[in-house]
Motif scaffolding. Structure first.
Motif, short mmCIF file in Angstrom:
data_model
loop_
_atom_site.label_atom_id
_atom_site.label_comp_id
_atom_site.label_asym_id
_atom_site.label_seq_id
_atom_site.Cartn_x
_atom_site.Cartn_y
_atom_site.Cartn_z
N GLY A 31 0.96 -0.96 0.12
CA GLY A 31 -0.27 0.18 0.48
C GLY A 31 0.84 1.02 0.30
O GLY A 31 0.18 1.74 -0.37
N SER A 70 13.21 -5.92 8.74
CA SER A 70 13.97 -6.84 9.52
C SER A 70 13.94 -8.54 9.79
O SER A 70 12.22 -8.52 9.38
CB SER A 70 13.60 -6.83 11.00
OG SER A 70 13.69 -4.92 10.92
N TRP A 97 0.16 5.95 10.50
CA TRP A 97 1.58 6.32 10.48
C TRP A 97 2.32 7.45 11.22
O TRP A 97 1.18 8.12 11.21
CB TRP A 97 1.94 6.40 8.72
CG TRP A 97 1.71 5.43 7.85
CD1 TRP A 97 0.29 4.87 7.71
CD2 TRP A 97 2.61 4.08 7.78
NE1 TRP A 97 1.02 3.55 6.90
CE2 TRP A 97 1.88 3.30 6.85
CE3 TRP A 97 4.15 3.89 7.27
CZ2 TRP A 97 2.70 2.08 5.76
CZ3 TRP A 97 4.60 3.35 7.06
CH2 TRP A 97 4.56 2.28 5.72
N LEU A 139 5.89 3.13 10.94
CA LEU A 139 4.52 2.72 11.83
C LEU A 139 4.80 3.31 12.64
O LEU A 139 6.13 3.85 13.97
CB LEU A 139 4.82 1.86 11.60
CG LEU A 139 4.31 0.72 10.27
CD1 LEU A 139 4.99 -0.62 9.67
CD2 LEU A 139 3.28 1.30 9.70
N THR A 160 5.15 -3.64 13.89
CA THR A 160 6.01 -5.34 13.96
C THR A 160 7.35 -4.75 13.62
O THR A 160 7.99 -4.36 13.26
CB THR A 160 5.63 -6.57 12.80
OG1 THR A 160 5.79 -5.50 12.10
CG2 THR A 160 4.04 -6.25 13.00
N HIS A 172 9.82 -6.85 12.09
CA HIS A 172 9.92 -7.27 10.50
C HIS A 172 9.52 -5.47 10.27
O HIS A 172 10.80 -5.31 9.47
CB HIS A 172 9.23 -7.47 9.62
CG HIS A 172 8.93 -9.39 9.89
ND1 HIS A 172 7.51 -9.93 10.05
CD2 HIS A 172 9.84 -9.52 10.05
CE1 HIS A 172 8.40 -11.61 9.98
NE2 HIS A 172 9.48 -11.25 9.95
N LEU A 173 8.79 -4.81 10.62
CA LEU A 173 8.49 -3.87 9.94
C LEU A 173 9.59 -1.99 10.90
O LEU A 173 9.27 -1.52 10.63
CB LEU A 173 7.13 -3.57 9.61
CG LEU A 173 6.70 -4.05 8.76
CD1 LEU A 173 5.42 -3.53 8.06
CD2 LEU A 173 7.87 -3.96 7.32
N LYS A 174 9.85 -2.77 11.94
CA LYS A 174 10.59 -1.24 12.43
C LYS A 174 11.44 -0.56 12.23
O LYS A 174 11.51 0.64 12.55
CB LYS A 174 10.54 -1.82 13.72
CG LYS A 174 12.29 -2.97 13.89
CD LYS A 174 13.15 -3.32 15.15
CE LYS A 174 14.66 -4.07 15.72
NZ LYS A 174 14.28 -5.40 14.74
N ASN A 175 11.88 -1.38 11.40
CA ASN A 175 12.93 -0.18 10.83
C ASN A 175 12.68 0.86 9.29
O ASN A 175 13.26 1.38 8.71
CB ASN A 175 14.49 -0.31 9.76
CG ASN A 175 14.78 -0.53 11.30
OD1 ASN A 175 14.60 -0.22 12.86
ND2 ASN A 175 15.55 -2.26 11.35
N PHE A 176 11.28 0.14 9.04
CA PHE A 176 10.55 0.17 7.36
C PHE A 176 10.01 1.88 7.28
O PHE A 176 9.09 2.21 7.88
CB PHE A 176 9.46 -0.55 7.37
CG PHE A 176 9.14 -0.57 5.64
CD1 PHE A 176 9.69 -1.06 5.03
CD2 PHE A 176 7.87 -0.01 5.51
CE1 PHE A 176 8.56 -1.00 3.32
CE2 PHE A 176 6.84 -0.09 4.43
CZ PHE A 176 7.76 -0.44 3.57
N ALA A 177 11.18 2.41 6.45
CA ALA A 177 10.01 4.01 6.79
C ALA A 177 10.10 4.05 5.00
O ALA A 177 11.09 3.89 3.97
CB ALA A 177 11.63 4.72 7.32
N VAL A 178 8.55 4.93 4.48
CA VAL A 178 8.43 5.33 2.95
C VAL A 178 9.25 6.42 3.18
O VAL A 178 8.39 7.74 4.32
CB VAL A 178 7.51 4.75 2.82
CG1 VAL A 178 7.13 3.09 2.75
CG2 VAL A 178 6.95 5.34 2.91
N PRO A 179 9.18 7.25 2.02
CA PRO A 179 9.31 8.60 1.35
C PRO A 179 7.83 9.67 1.58
O PRO A 179 7.24 8.95 0.87
CB PRO A 179 10.13 8.31 0.11
CG PRO A 179 10.63 7.00 -0.74
CD PRO A 179 9.64 6.12 1.10
N MET A 225 1.22 7.59 -1.26
CA MET A 225 0.61 6.36 -1.58
C MET A 225 1.39 5.24 -2.51
O MET A 225 1.87 5.31 -3.56
CB MET A 225 -0.40 6.63 -2.11
CG MET A 225 -1.41 5.77 -2.75
SD MET A 225 -2.81 6.91 -2.99
CE MET A 225 -2.64 6.70 -4.92
N GLY A 226 1.40 4.25 -2.59
CA GLY A 226 2.28 3.21 -3.70
C GLY A 226 0.96 3.15 -4.67
O GLY A 226 -0.21 3.83 -4.24
N LEU A 280 -1.54 7.12 3.02
CA LEU A 280 -1.43 7.36 4.43
C LEU A 280 -2.53 8.97 4.47
O LEU A 280 -1.88 9.81 3.88
CB LEU A 280 0.06 7.68 4.36
CG LEU A 280 0.79 6.57 4.81
CD1 LEU A 280 0.89 5.50 3.60
CD2 LEU A 280 2.64 6.99 4.90
#
Lengths: 438, 438, 438, 438
Positions: free
Chosen positions: A404, A434, B239, B250, B254, B256-263, B325-326, B335
């Motif tokens: 998304g 991660s 977000w 986020l 979770t 897995h996504l603790k470091n996931f950042a989108v521009p 947004m993707g 978002l």
């Protein structure tokens, strides 16, 4: 009839050395071909001999049996407890025999069939090789019934050429029937059903100074208004390929387009493997889960294509080079031209991709093919979800969040029988995931 | 009933000055509203008075008539020789009267209807203004029946805010009903049926530090496998918007996504105008030829949107900002967040775009909306072909060549009732087109 | 390789009589096979000899030439002035030679290729025959590369059997590989490219007392809700065929369905001809313009199917009988069973149908196949419009009126790669059309 | 503004009797209208008073509270424990007050809003009535914001008329704006959110001797070939309706069609109810889950339509009669004409249909509407599966078997924004289903 054809063909890939003893001769890889009601079933057999005891695999299933002189007998059992019992007689690099299949569902019913087999070439010692392959014949189908042109091994690199979609080579000579004639098939040693083949496009270069396209608009792109206005289109359009400037220009431009130049971006329209037993060979104009005429303009130098293997050796075909192509191949032809190609292969054992995948310098790409753009989109999305599950162990909720926020959807192909949609994800974004399970 | 509503509303845009003489008062722009079997027909009237002689236009068609005291009488004739005869009485900045329509196909049949009208605000003297607009009310439909919130003129810039799709503003206060409530409508002076409105997004900035999305997967993206695996999704996902780093992360990730950042890439999900007479107002969840909830993630700061005008003043609405947004808005929500917006407008007289268009820094973009991705693709292609015909005078064969070599197709939106496909062409490539007709 | 295969096969259809003189031997029909870059091109040659003067046709194009002893030389010219020059040597019922093709576009370029040919069986004297054909082998592709099983002539009737889609015959014996194995191919004497083959289903009767289906729901029928609920389906379902009562009931019913009986309505799932040169053989699981696995439940006893001929002899295949089937074959399998079949054939010279057609007792039916139901609908409509143009000389406006008032659209097939939509028109309504041009 | 409009309208349905005591006045049904950020929320309140104790329902949720003089106070609690607290003052047949909503997810947050309400007409004593309704005004939207034209009750029959899609009545007089103007809306007493409305078409008769259609071919039916050939179509076509012979013939036929007569089969193109709160009113040219312009040619005399209720009183609209229509309405117009209609209504409490349903003399029919025929097919199938679950308690495997053997798929509508596909099952086949749960 098709069986005998196959046997003749496969002779091409047999080794020439004939060891003195059955044990030695036997302890290698074999390709067995069984006639199933007129349809050739190819299976890969690996054998190790310890005294009289046989072990190994038949299409990946463990076998156990014995060797007595030139006679071998073994049973292969798969995960569902189906059994294949094999009785065969060795004759040099060949074997002939009978295969009895017993389904665990119907233990009293036995299907008995004759088969024949040939020993595969042994992998040359030493590091991976670069194979120079000059194609003499080209093929208009992705088929498991075509004799392999050459055997290669994981890590090997092949240097070869492709003719254009009309069968014309780098010298302007027609060498094959129109319709994306293919170079290959390449038999990849060790590849068998249940594996994934990775094809790395190492080098993809133009080798002549022109390309042919059309001025058509594909049926899938036309509403009524466009259909009416475009009804007389479809003429051939020649492009001049200027390798120095890195652009293509029209050979005979109109006044409007006399300065119109598009960047060269050489791509392979076709990368495909042979379809599974029970599926017909498919035209080099088509595409789907075995790859084929994918016509995706990011299958360029530096990219890697991933396809499922369902036949021994995978049987890889390549062809249909384009000097450049807009998304969708709306003109039905890209800038069709011959190509100089270098690629290497790897085999990922026991893997499965629900739809073809591509890795580029910057993105992971899942490609969905289907009879409508809508359904192709569904397959691309499902294919990418599978990838994120396999490689990143994401839950579906996490997958939803990644898509998304970060999905890039492009329509790759609309001119063929199936439409192609790609879902791309940036590798730098995915590197942020991660992966505690690993 | 709807008529009287409209009249009340339109009073808001009337000027307050009341000149002494009918000639002076009359020589300006008027908005007429006629009740057609209970449906309000809005028309734009411009009048010039020379002595007793009236000239001007009614929705762009020339008028001719006379003024006698406070009584005016004129006939407007369109290209097909249909005639509208108007008899009206001036009452300050208002007029009331009767309108008789005679079709050239049926000269003996006359449809007579009452109408009322109001004088529009006169454009302020001097250079274009910047209008500060603080929205008090938000609207959940793109409608010609809503009173304009403010009148602006070509060249003017508006500074305003949008609430998020749930109606929540930059302070976290719910100000409107969920479902993309809109800021507006903006009445653009001089815009009338047959024109195109250009909306330049001058500035588009986040004004709070969070956005809300879902973890859903849109119905159009799910094959059976995904549908089964995604059946329990649909939860809200918050977000955190980090304006300094320029990324969204986020709030409650979770592992897995603790470091996931989108521009961050702020975009306006909705830019739309009121639909034509005879078409129902449409939900702010929908999109189509009038724009609306287009959800295209390149409608960002610096881009320009082009929409057809079919109502006097165009009646522009904006809303539904996304921090990022993707493609496809596969989570059904981007978002979603509130936004600080600055835009200006231009009117292109006597123009027509078959489908919404966008110009970005690098591309021209035609957007097709339809009930399937396949049909949206057709409309995008047809819309771009029209653009190339209008601006570059290309023949269809030339258009085919440009698209076949250079088209970029992206799937913009799959979560709404209509799917959206964009066809993009690089501006630098199009600059190479010679244009001898110009 | 495929060429030699074809030659061997075609020997099966050669006559055995060997007349004394070349003139006599020559004056009949021949099947020529040319190797075009590894692809077999089949052409039909008819020859008449008057002294040394040769006349006749090559795939319908007139030929002119001479005979000198056993050497013949002639030139065939098509409508576009392309020329094929043939030099050949007669050897009994065979000929070998060289074929030189010169395109009218490129008069200086000549493509020269070797070919070989065989004399076809001469049509038996007397009235049309009934041919009893007991299939020994079954085929899993619609292909021009398969040897004809038997030669028949227009007007002839064939009595034969089909096995079920799993290859099981009327005695419960597996005779072929699963996947709609076909009976045939039938070579229809006199049929050639440019004709239409009419297949009259004279008799279609069940010949065993059970059928197999699934409890699946096809992917094309499932939204997310259904996909989730149907995720564990796909089991085999056996039906009991009660020929006396004319119904099918479940062999092992649930409590709900213990009295559930559906009327028997035997149909042929597959009726197809070999695809054109340049097109790959296609799987017996697929369908399209050559017919194939059409799965239309009105291809029953008494109906006629119309298909284009693109190969000498048409090469007709039939199979995949269903005892009954709901529209769309939503369970992926109909009530699959073996069948006793009687059909006759006719050849309509110089005709073309853009899509397969069926005539039933009450309706004319055009069938559209495409990758989406939407596109299949377009093809069915276009195919019916063509039919009304060809047979009733209607203008498009008249066609629109007939369709708008009288069209019946059914969705025939959704389980295969292509979806099938039929457009039906009542024959009694069409009989009202006056046809002044005739 | 829209709120006050609604209130004015609803006054039309208030009873005129004004009982002496609050208890008496209060113990009936009320329609409450709350302004939610400018959007009118309609709710149905039923109240019983026992002393000072109030009980009853608010949109189906139980209420509990007290009455003190003219002041009432109560709390309604729904299944998710969300609470609505109401404080109101009685004023004859009206009440005004404040409504406070507290979500169980956010117990500390309270949304407080003003509302007003009116007492509904009390159902007349005695057996169901036949209501004679002469429409004076017609509506071009399916909307909850339009004042009910008349209140009817379950079991009541209405006799009324519809104008044709162009607004022309049985006397040839234009009475409404083109675009399927509707008769209604009918407020059905007792119907509320969560119910299903059954509309029985008791009588549907032509009341004039002509109908108008077009010679168009709908965009969804055209491939490129048809689009090109049909590009100049779209003219109006007048039909003569011969009620004695039961056929329609062309008023001005071409030579081919001078004897072309199609059977009359009067149908209602539009049967629809008002959309839910939060959804915009929709055009009478559209269709979907609320019914609307369904254009299904089996909505004829004797059939019953089932639609979900989401607004108090359902607010039923009917219109757009066709004298006859081919499947799909390929001409964009059927044979459009005015109609004499008699229908009755029933309310099925606490029921839900995922998609509109129709019962005919012989079949149960689920109708799917979506932006593509493919997706409409999915919705029809899912809707029928739901029906079989609800009424026959079938498991999904059983549903698959019933559909696979007995489904009939027709394409009902392709000319509108949404396509319509129907899935039909024969009632006599379904009667064979045993239903042990019942």
């Amino acid at each position: 009839m098709q069986i005998s054809t196959a046997i003749t063909c496969l002779a091409l890939i047999c080794g020439s050395s004939r060891p003195a003893y059955a044990q030695t001769r036997l302890s290698r890889e074999w390709l067995l071909t069984t006639d199933v009601y007129g349809n050739p079933l190819h299976q890969r057999l690996t054998v190790s001999v310890a005294g009289k005891v046989l072990s190994g695999t038949l299409d990946g299933d463990a076998i156990a049996g014995t060797l007595s002189g030139n006679h071998l007998h073994f049973i292969a059992t798969d995960r569902r407890k189906n059994m294949t019992e094999v009785d065969a007689q060795l004759q040099g690099n060949e074997m002939v025999g009978e295969l009895t299949v017993t389904s665990s569902n119907a233990p009293g019913v036995h299907a008995k069939r004759a088969f024949s087999g040939y020993a595969l070439q042994v992998r040359p010692a030493g590091p991976p090789r670069t194979v120079e392959f000059k194609p003499e014949r080209f093929y208009n189908r992705f088929s498991a019934e075509t004799a392999p042109a050459v055997t290669i091994w994981p890590g090997d690199t092949v240097h070869t050429q492709t003719v254009d979609s009309g069968g014309v080579d780098e010298y302007g000579v027609t060498r094959a029937l129109y319709g994306n004639p293919q170079t290959g098939p390449f038999y990849v040693g060790g590849a068998e059903r249940g594996d994934v083949l990775a094809i790395h496009i190492r080098r993809l270069r133009l080798n002549r100074d022109y390309a042919d396209s059309l001025d058509a608009i594909a049926e899938r792109a036309k509403d009524s208004r466009l259909a009416t206005q475009a009804k007389d289109l479809g003429a051939r359009v020649r492009w001049r390929l200027d390798l120095d400037r890195g652009v293509a220009t029209l050979s005979d431009p109109t006044a409007h387009l006399k300065n119109f130049a598009v960047p060269l971006k050489p791509m392979l329209g076709c990368v495909g493997v042979a379809p599974d037993f029970g599926f017909a060979p498919f035209s080099t104009g088509e595409e789907g889960r075995y790859g084929g005429n994918m016509d995706f303009n990011e299958i360029t130098e530096g990219s890697t294509v991933f396809l499922n293997v369902t036949q021994p050796g995978a049987l890889l075909y390549i062809g249909d080079g384009h000097a450049a192509m807009g998304d969708g191949e709306t003109t039905e032809w890209g800038l069709e031209t011959s190509m100089d190609v270098e690629f290497s292969v790897d085999v990922i054992k026991n893997h499965f991709v629900s739809t073809p995948r591509v890795e580029t310098a910057t993105h992971y790409v899942a490609i969905g093919f289907a009879g409508s753009v809508d359904d192709a989109l569904r397959r691309a999305t499902s294919g990418m979800a599978q990838w994120l599950q396999q490689d990143y162990h994401l839950a579906m909720s996490e997958i939803a969040i990644v898509l998304g926020s970060s999905a890039e959807y492009r329509i790759a192909e609309i001119a063929d029988r199936d439409a192609g949609v790609v879902l791309k994800l940036r590798k730098d974004l995915l590197r942020q995931i991660s992966n505690p399970e690993k």
